[in-house]
Design a protein around this motif. Structure first.
Motif, PDB file in Angstrom:
ATOM      1  N   UNK A  77       0.862  -1.196   0.000  1.00 59.16           N
ATOM      2  CA  UNK A  77       0.000   0.000   0.000  1.00 59.16           C
ATOM      3  C   UNK A  77       0.887   1.229   0.000  1.00 59.16           C
ATOM      4  N   UNK A  78       0.623   2.154  -0.916  1.00 62.27           N
ATOM      5  CA  UNK A  78       1.370   3.400  -0.936  1.00 62.27           C
ATOM      6  C   UNK A  78       0.388   4.563  -0.787  1.00 62.27           C
ATOM      7  N   UNK A  79       0.549   5.316   0.303  1.00 62.90           N
ATOM      8  CA  UNK A  79      -0.372   6.437   0.533  1.00 62.90           C
ATOM      9  C   UNK A  79       0.077   7.658  -0.261  1.00 62.90           C
ATOM     10  N   UNK A  80      -0.820   8.192  -1.073  1.00 59.16           N
ATOM     11  CA  UNK A  80      -0.552   9.440  -1.792  1.00 59.16           C
ATOM     12  C   UNK A  80      -1.749  10.361  -1.626  1.00 59.16           C
ATOM     13  N   UNK A  81      -1.876  10.965  -0.428  1.00 58.19           N
ATOM     14  CA  UNK A  81      -3.071  11.770  -0.179  1.00 58.19           C
ATOM     15  C   UNK A  81      -2.995  13.154  -0.825  1.00 58.19           C
ATOM     16  N   UNK A  82      -4.129  13.799  -0.903  1.00 63.80           N
ATOM     17  CA  UNK A  82      -4.185  15.175  -1.375  1.00 63.80           C
ATOM     18  C   UNK A  82      -5.337  15.428  -2.316  1.00 63.80           C
ATOM     19  N   UNK A 112      -5.313  26.895  -0.664  1.00 66.60           N
ATOM     20  CA  UNK A 112      -6.060  25.646  -0.693  1.00 66.60           C
ATOM     21  C   UNK A 112      -7.553  25.849  -0.778  1.00 66.60           C
ATOM     22  N   UNK A 113      -8.289  24.756  -0.595  1.00 70.23           N
ATOM     23  CA  UNK A 113      -9.731  24.836  -0.760  1.00 70.23           C
ATOM     24  C   UNK A 113     -10.400  25.523   0.412  1.00 70.23           C
ATOM     25  N   UNK A 147      -3.799  28.584  -5.088  1.00 73.89           N
ATOM     26  CA  UNK A 147      -3.091  27.306  -5.222  1.00 73.89           C
ATOM     27  C   UNK A 147      -2.188  27.284  -6.450  1.00 73.89           C
ATOM     28  N   UNK A 148      -2.098  28.406  -7.159  1.00 70.74           N
ATOM     29  CA  UNK A 148      -1.213  28.546  -8.321  1.00 70.74           C
ATOM     30  C   UNK A 148      -1.459  27.439  -9.351  1.00 70.74           C
ATOM     31  N   UNK A 149      -2.680  26.926  -9.367  1.00 65.74           N
ATOM     32  CA  UNK A 149      -3.026  25.880 -10.330  1.00 65.74           C
ATOM     33  C   UNK A 149      -2.405  24.533 -10.019  1.00 65.74           C
ATOM     34  N   UNK A 205      -3.892  22.013  -3.131  1.00 64.97           N
ATOM     35  CA  UNK A 205      -5.319  22.204  -2.925  1.00 64.97           C
ATOM     36  C   UNK A 205      -5.770  21.861  -1.510  1.00 64.97           C
ATOM     37  N   UNK A 206      -4.928  21.221  -0.715  1.00 65.86           N
ATOM     38  CA  UNK A 206      -5.264  21.027   0.702  1.00 65.86           C
ATOM     39  C   UNK A 206      -4.541  22.031   1.580  1.00 65.86           C
TER      40      UNK A 206
END
Lengths: 321, 510
Positions: A66-71, B183-184, B194-196, B201-202
């Motif tokens: 599992x690789x977390x890539x949140x955002x 961010x949002x 967010x400079x695109x 965005x968080x």
């Protein structure tokens, strides 16, 4: 004679084609598979993915990492997978939020419907409709009557404008014709806190997060969003039982691969995931919040396509851009 | 009385060899990751979580919690010795801790922070034992208007957080507020500044921001100033590990105030240890008779924030355990760990799982005691870090910072963020712009905005919602007094100076 030979040749080519793809599928996987999880480690979605990953590795005979890539509500991880090599070694574990992207994040570099090959909708977690305990209602019908008698006076809390939880609640409000003021918070636990204290009257969330508050009586769970009652708390009636028909409110969790992944590999992963979900530990974790599903790739594709349209319509009516 | 019996059974659980061992592992690991800049409790606990799936739930939580509060002890060491905060909660400790190290009092500074950390932690554990259910109920009554008014009060205090030019401090608060907008916007779902870039965005990550401004900037500035031996390494004798009578006198009240502020900040969901330590420092400057000495290496400046952040991480367990409400992301992960084992935190936890509840609380205190015993003798070892050549040390630190911020989201983007703010921070240091007000503006800005808009939605646009409860009214009055006072103070000093030195004749042109 000539015709016969050419037919034979054709058959041979066909057979060759078949064997080559069969060989390809047999050869998969020869190295570890990465499941990209577009949310932070330690959360509910992360736990679910890790619990499925363990037996999936056993079924496939290769470790599943599992690789977390949140955002960006999962979009960062999804974009990463969309750009990955479509060989089945990098796949995405995602939620129903992908159906919301075209509405709330129209300028993303990918379109989930175009750039992904769905594998399976693995599990479902119904949304539970919960209200502050001091509201003078005990059933969904009583709540709807109360809300209609006090239009615009009750508050609806969500974990943020345009999140799938928010749109689910808006869909419910639109279908039942009640008018509640939407108040966004920065996350589900903040919404629950506000609902307990009475700042918020109405919320929807999956059962896992709110079960403590339901058990202690701080919030009342009025209905589950699925067609049948759920094992995690069979005392909560369904929407349909209480006269709200034709509506399913559920979060779901699915696997998808980048577009162009060979269909044989998709089918193999589909079968392996469905097999892995028979593991008792998976069953136990899933049933704490919902049920194991395991659809075909095509069913998941259709579901996403339908939901994209639903959320676009809901957002338009609710005035969310 | 019943509480004491429960506590006794809790100690029985916590002192079982297995639990004691994992408590030791947790706090030791916490100290180490706290010491390493950038790598914080959150990423460590998240990485450890899958391991705990197969452990006994009580043991698992004892270990994970140990990492969390252990990190608070370790973090101040890097702040004091290197002027690079180990975690963002220890950033403020740099301001007075590092000057103390420069004066050869590193051992004293480390001893004081260890002691105040222990006292702060112990205080919150006692609150947790005796008042948890009651306090949790009170905290629940804090609505949007209350959060707004507390954050406003904190921000006004922040504008006077650092020594030096008040105008520069104010400018940094405003810059922090602007950075907080990135961010949002949760109210409208609109992306701001967010400079695109999808990665923004968080919003900006607090760890990347703090490590850039305090850590990378410090490294870059020191590379610019090429001095061979920057400061004396004081001798660390056994005796110097115990604060002098004067140190005790100077740090007693700051520790008490710090632990009260910290305990309060921990109880309120969404406030947490970083804000706690900054608020405690700001409060000390406000009440001090010699505010101008802050930043020069005085014990008040390290005692208060370190008591506060330790009190805060301990009291953060109050809403998590007694209501099932996680106050910050670390608590959310710990809550997740409990849920995996089928344990539902909430008002019934004490009744359903007395072994776990009391065992955990007892382990907190044992863990704090281990940390005290672990950290005091190690101070002599820690101070030796200063003997390592700076070139080697800084490269290692830069490496750890980059690895640390990368692990938060497994995203290279955050490494660029930390480097960018390292360069910004370097320019700020060279121009004497303080970083602490920026960080507090960044933390409190979103809290103020969100809660103001939320409070106005809930009150249907009635602005009197900000003054009609006792808490909001009190905060607003204090804010107004603080604001008037900060304007009045320079004026009154100017008047005093004029009175002291009578104007010579003929200088009426001023």
């Amino acid at each position: 004679m000539k015709r016969r030979t050419s037919l034979k040749l054709l058959a041979a080519i066909g057979a060759l084609g078949l064997t080559s793809s069969a060989v390809l599928a047999e050869d998969f996987p020869t190295r570890p598979i990465t499941v990209v999880l577009p949310y932070t480690a330690g959360g509910a979605t992360d736990t679910l993915a890790r619990v499925i990953a363990a037996p999936l590795g056993t079924v496939l005979g290769q470790p599943v990492v599992i690789e977390n890539k949140p955002g960006a509500g999962g979009a960062v991880g999804a974009e990463f997978v969309a750009r990955s090599k479509p060989d089945g070694y990098t796949i995405l574990f995602h939620t129903a939020t992908v159906s919301v992207y075209p509405t709330t994040q129209p300028d993303l570099d990918f379109d989930f419907r175009e750039d992904f090959a769905p594998i399976t909708l693995a599990t479902k977690a119904p949304f539970v409709i919960a209200v502050n305990a001091s509201l003078p209602v005990n059933t969904l019908q009583e709540f709807l009557e109360y809300a209609r008698a006090h239009p615009g006076e009750l508050n609806h809390g969500s974990p943020g404008t345009g999140t799938s939880t928010h749109l689910t609640a808006e869909l419910f409000k639109q279908k039942t014709g009640i008018d509640l003021l939407h108040v966004p918070y920065g996350g589900s636990s903040a919404v629950l806190t506000a609902t307990r204290s009475g700042e918020i009257d109405f919320m929807v969330d999956t059962y896992l997060g709110i079960q403590g508050a339901v058990k202690s009586g701080d919030v009342k769970a009025l209905a589950v969003g699925t067609k049948t009652r759920q094992a995690f708390n069979p005392d909560i009636p369904t929407l349909e039982e209480q006269g709200v028909t034709g509506l399913e409110l559920a979060a779901w969790f699915a696997f998808s691969a980048p577009k162009g992944t060979p269909p044989e590999i998709i089918d193999q992963l589909n079968a392996a995931i469905i097999e892995a979900m028979k593991d008792p530990q998976v069953k136990k974790t899933v049933e704490a919040q919902g049920e194991v599903v395991g659809t075909t790739p095509e069913e998941l594709r259709q579901r996403i396509a339908e939901e994209v349209d639903i959320w676009a319509a809901v957002a338009k009516q609710a005035g969310i851009k | 009385m019943e509480t004491l019996i429960n506590l006794q059974s809790g100690f029985m659980v916590a002192l079982q060899p297995e639990n004691l061992l994992f408590c030791l592992i947790g706090v030791t690991l916490g100290t180490v990751i706290g010491l390493l800049p950038g790598i914080g409790a959150l990423s460590t606990i998240s990485m450890l979580l899958p391991v705990t799936f197969y452990m006994d739930p009580t043991t698992a939580i004892i270990m994970l919690a140990g990492v969390f509060y252990g990190a608070q002890y370790g973090g101040s060491t890097a702040s004091i010795l290197l002027n690079i905060p180990g975690t963002s909660t220890n950033a403020i400790t740099c301001l007075d801790g590092h000057p103390m190290a420069k004066q050869g009092r590193a051992g004293v500074a480390l001893a004081i922070t260890t002691w105040t950390s222990f006292i702060g932690g112990t205080f919150s554990i006692l609150v947790l034992v005796f008042l948890a259910p009651f306090i949790a109920r009170v905290a629940l009554q804090f609505g949007a208007a209350e959060y707004f008014s507390i954050a406003v009060f904190g921000l006004i205090a922040a504008s006077t957080l650092s020594p030096g030019s008040a105008l520069k401090g104010l400018a940094m608060v405003v810059l922090g507020l602007v950075l907080g907008l990135v961010g949002m916007d949760i109210n409208s779902g609109v992306q701001r500044l967010n400079l695109g870039m999808l990665e923004l965005s968080d919003g900006l990550n607090i760890v990347a921001l703090a490590m850039g401004l305090f850590g990378v900037a410090e490294i870059l500035v020191n590379l610019l100033r090429t001095s061979a031996t920057p400061f004396a390494i004081g001798n660390v004798s056994f005796k110097s590990l115990f604060p002098t009578r004067q140190d005790v006198r100077d740090s007693t009240f700051p520790t008490v105030r710090g632990m009260l502020i910290g305990c309060l900040c921990g109880i309120l969901p969404g406030v947490g240890p970083t804000i706690a330590s900054f608020m405690a420092y700001a409060a000390e400057r406000k009440v001090s008779r010699h505010p101008e000495k802050f930043g020069t290496g005085i014990v008040e400046g390290i005692a208060a924030p370190e008591a506060a952040n330790n009190a805060s991480v301990q009291s953060a367990f109050i809403p998590t355990l007694s209501l099932g409400i996680p106050g910050d992301s670390v608590m959310a992960v710990l809550l997740g760990a409990l849920l995996i084992h089928g344990i539902v935190p909430g008002p019934t936890l004490v009744i359903d799982q007395p072994q776990l509840f009391w065992g955990l609380i007892a382990s907190f205190w044992i863990g704090n005691l281990i940390l005290l015993l672990l950290n005091l003798p190690l101070i002599g070892v820690f101070v030796q870090i200063l003997r390592i050549p700076y070139d080697a040390l800084y490269i290692a630190m830069l490496f750890f910072i980059c690895v640390g911020v990368f692990t938060i989201r497994n995203n290279v983007f955050d490494i660029f963020v930390v480097i960018f703010f390292g360069i910004v921070g370097t320019m700020m240091i060279l121009g004497r712009y303080p970083a602490a007000p920026l960080l507090l503006g960044f933390l409190l800005g979103p809290m103020i905005e969100e809660n103001m808009r939320r409070a106005l939605l809930l009150s249907r646009g009635d602005v009197f919602t900000f003054v009609d409860s006792p808490i909001t009214a009190a905060c607003m009055i204090f804010s107004a007094i603080a604001l008037i006072w900060s304007f009045w103070q320079p004026v009154s000093q100017m008047l005093k100076r004029r009175r002291a030195t009578p104007k010579p004749l003929g200088s009426t042109q001023e």
